[in-house]
Design a protein around this motif. Structure first.
Motif, short mmCIF file in Angstrom:
data_model
loop_
_atom_site.label_atom_id
_atom_site.label_comp_id
_atom_site.label_asym_id
_atom_site.label_seq_id
_atom_site.Cartn_x
_atom_site.Cartn_y
_atom_site.Cartn_z
N GLY A 399 80.82 136.05 68.53
CA GLY A 399 81.60 137.22 68.17
C GLY A 399 81.39 138.29 69.21
N PHE A 400 82.47 139.04 69.50
CA PHE A 400 82.35 140.16 70.43
C PHE A 400 82.11 141.43 69.62
N HIS A 401 80.94 142.02 69.81
CA HIS A 401 80.51 143.17 69.02
C HIS A 401 80.39 144.40 69.91
N GLY A 402 80.42 145.57 69.28
CA GLY A 402 80.22 146.79 70.04
C GLY A 402 80.07 148.00 69.15
N TRP A 403 79.56 149.05 69.74
CA TRP A 403 79.55 150.36 69.08
C TRP A 403 79.61 151.43 70.16
#
Length: 650
Positions: A399-403
């Motif tokens: 999964g491509f995650h970010g914040w």
């Protein structure tokens, strides 16, 4: 000194690795590192500790529902993996047989040491493996520990600012030290070094986020020697970039933490099901040794260690590791793209996600990378235009995650990312749409997943650690939870929108208030003015940076059941407050507030820490925002924006 050949020397129960700069002595077949000879010191490791307690791997584990078990890791079979004039790699392996029933640790573990020619240091890693058919168990923590000579190593360094002379181990014992309410916190009442009298020592005061760490260690004297643990990558450490880990502590002890629950709690424990197969390579990390003949140049050892860290990062993944389970650069892939934020109440245009943290994790839910512990994670920060390249990714489906600092919540792209050997995956333009219904009525704080922007009080002079006086990390001081009562001795905190300042008037931790000798629930009040009420549902976005044993209730204008809009019980087990952290497990709650509960004119919102009797329960808020109801036009526009396919160029 010239580049000497690497030599392998067997001597009774020991094997020695020598490259004329460093000599390692290891007990076989257990794999305990019993001696490090370097820079004129016959053994850097603690001579007062047993041979199994100087340089060793250990772990905490349990059977499902069972008690925590501590176990030192030791091999049962010694072998030479690679032997040449330029490199030595040796193995100490214990093999688990699933057919042997019982309560033995259901893991095969292969501990490896690597010594290269001309290198002032050595590499350590381990391969953890569960054969198919293994019984269920929980892996709670694992690490490698180094205990250095207590008569030589007194000065630690973990950042440019966080360096100091440390107490002696005897200072933590009764008579010299007094244990405080937190077991690890010791008030130095009669330390060997009188300059430290009156200070508090606690190993958690020296914790670091993975993203901010990378090198930590000690400087010894007589001769002047630096001992440094360097992480060239954090891909094999659980919990992602914001996971906090221990680094050094009084001992003198130097840690290489790989997997643990600190600042998160049991949610991050790796739980393996019956029969589940698994393999993970922890490391390699580098133990770097440097020295100087001049005491006045001791600080330069830290400068040199930072340079060495950059070198190790640049050469990752290493080419000299022999295990087929550790993949080199050619066997890995990469992912490139650009991240934008779509926030219509901030800008009509897409906003480049500046300095966002983006990563690949096998977690499949928003924010779940924080508690992912079985696989590898790969994280970078975007540049000022939102561009990123994630290099050296182990092939797999992620999964491509970010914040993004300044925006609430977690990003998870709808499409999984497949990385294959040698691939350069183009992800293109990605858009994060933070949760939003209507315009902001008021907000408190800045959404960066920490409580750093709120009021952190000065430490009680009785419990000072001088390292954090006048420091941006003043939250590392002991006992700050009790300072809430000192600031608000008679009544709880009231914050008035438009008048109060979060940096001065919003205490960083929502804790119980001390009354006499007990702790009672506390109620924080937010006062705000509404000139008109719009029919519909208002939204409270409540972002929490950490929580510990908290019962949180939210009320509007009256504290009865009809006016309660939110309740969560027994929230969190992160211990961030008592372990001197400013964040733990990030959570975002979105709370509906019917317009019927609001008043024309003055309104009050009550945040209730409803659990009393607990000095260390509490919540660290990250950010609060009250939104007006979405207008029909805005709702339609939001649907259009969320389906908008864009071609954006800066």
């Amino acid at each position: 000194m010239g580049k000497g050949n690497v030599r392998l020397i067997n001597q009774g129960p020991y094997v020695m690795l020598d490259n004329d700069l460093v000599r390692l002595t290891i007990l076989k077949p257990q794999g305990y590192l019993t001696g490090i000879k370097y820079g004129g010191m016959d053994n850097i490791l603690d001579l007062h500790s047993s041979e199994s307690n100087r340089g060793y791997w250990d772990l905490n584990w349990n059977l499902p529902g069972g008690k925590d078990r501590y176990q030192s890791v030791n091999g049962a079979e010694y072998s030479v993996i690679y032997n040449s004039n330029d490199k030595l790699e040796i193995s100490f392996r214990s093999t688990y047989d699933p057919s042997n029933k019982g309560t033995k640790l259901p893991l095969s573990i292969d501990i490896r040491y690597i010594l290269n020619s001309g290198v002032s240091g050595f590499y350590c890693y381990a391969i953890y493996e569960r054969p198919a058919g293994s019984p269920a168990f929980d892996l709670v923590q694992t690490r490698m520990v180094f205990k250095l000579r207590r008569d030589k190593f007194h000065y630690m360094a973990i950042t440019d600012e966080k360096q100091r002379v440390m107490p002696m181990p005897e200072d933590l014992l009764p008579g010299r030290g007094k244990q405080l309410i937190v077991p690890e916190s010791i008030l130095l009442v009669n330390p060997i070094n009188p300059d430290l009298k009156g200070e508090v020592d606690d190993k958690y005061q020296y914790s670091m986020d993975n993203k901010d760490g990378g090198v930590h260690g000690w400087i010894g004297s007589g001769p002047v020697i630096g001992f440094w643990v360097i992480f060239p990558s954090h891909e094999f450490r659980n919990g992602g970039p914001t996971k906090q880990n221990l680094t050094v502590h009084t001992g003198p002890t130097c840690l290489a933490m790989f997997h643990g629950t600190h600042y998160i709690g049991d949610a991050i424990v790796a739980q393996f099901q019956e029969g589940e197969a698994w393999r993970k390579v922890f490391g390699p990390f580098f133990v770097y040794l440097n020295s100087t003949s001049k005491v006045s140049d001791a600080y330069n050892l830290w400068i040199d260690a930072k340079k060495q860290r950059l070198h190790e990062e640049a050469t990752w993944p290493y080419e000299f590791v022999s295990s087929p389970y550790y993949l080199n650069a050619e066997e890995r892939g990469s992912a490139t793209g650009r991240l934008f934020v779509q926030e219509r109440f901030v800008s009509k245009s897409l906003i480049p996600a500046k300095n966002a943290h983006v990563g690949l994790s096998t977690a499949r839910a928003e924010g779940a990378w924080q508690t992912e512990s079985k696989d590898y994670q790969f994280w970078v920060q975007t540049d000022s235009n939102g561009n990123f390249t994630i290099k050296n990714v182990i092939p797999g489906v992620y999964g491509f995650h970010g914040w993004v600092p300044g925006f609430i919540g977690d990003f998870l792209d709808n499409t999984l990312v497949t990385i294959s050997e040698g691939s350069e995956t183009q992800l293109g333009n990605l858009t994060y749409v933070p949760l939003r219904d209507g315009p902001t009525i008021w907000e408190i704080g800045f959404p960066d997943r920490t409580a750093i922007g709120f009021y952190v009080p000065d430490v009680n002079p009785m419990y000072v650690n001088k390292l954090f006086v006048n420091s941006p990390e003043k939250f590392r001081q002991y006992g700050l939870w009790d300072r809430y009562t000192d600031v608000h001795p008679e009544s709880d905190q009231t914050f008035t929108i438009g008048i109060s300042d979060p940096k001065k008037d919003w205490f960083f931790a929502h804790v119980d208030r001390r009354v006499a000798d007990k702790y009672i629930p506390s109620t924080w009040t937010i006062k705000f003015l509404l000139n008109s009420i719009k029919k519909g549902i208002y939204k409270l976005r409540l972002a929490i940076a950490s929580a510990n044993r908290s019962d949180l209730q939210v009320y509007l204008n009256d504290m009865d059941q009809e006016h309660m809009v939110f309740q969560v019980m027994n929230l969190g087990a992160e211990n961030a407050i008592c372990r001197h952290g400013i964040h733990g497990l990030y959570r975002l709650f979105c709370i509906d507030i019917p317009s019927s509960l609001l008043l024309d004119g003055d309104n009050s919102m009550f945040l209730v820490q409803a659990r009393g009797g607990d000095a260390l329960c509490g919540i660290l808020y990250d950010y609060l925002r009250l939104e007006a109801p979405a207008s029909p036009a805005n709702s339609k526009r939001r649907e259009e924006l969320e389906s908008f396919q864009f071609d954006y160029h800066v």
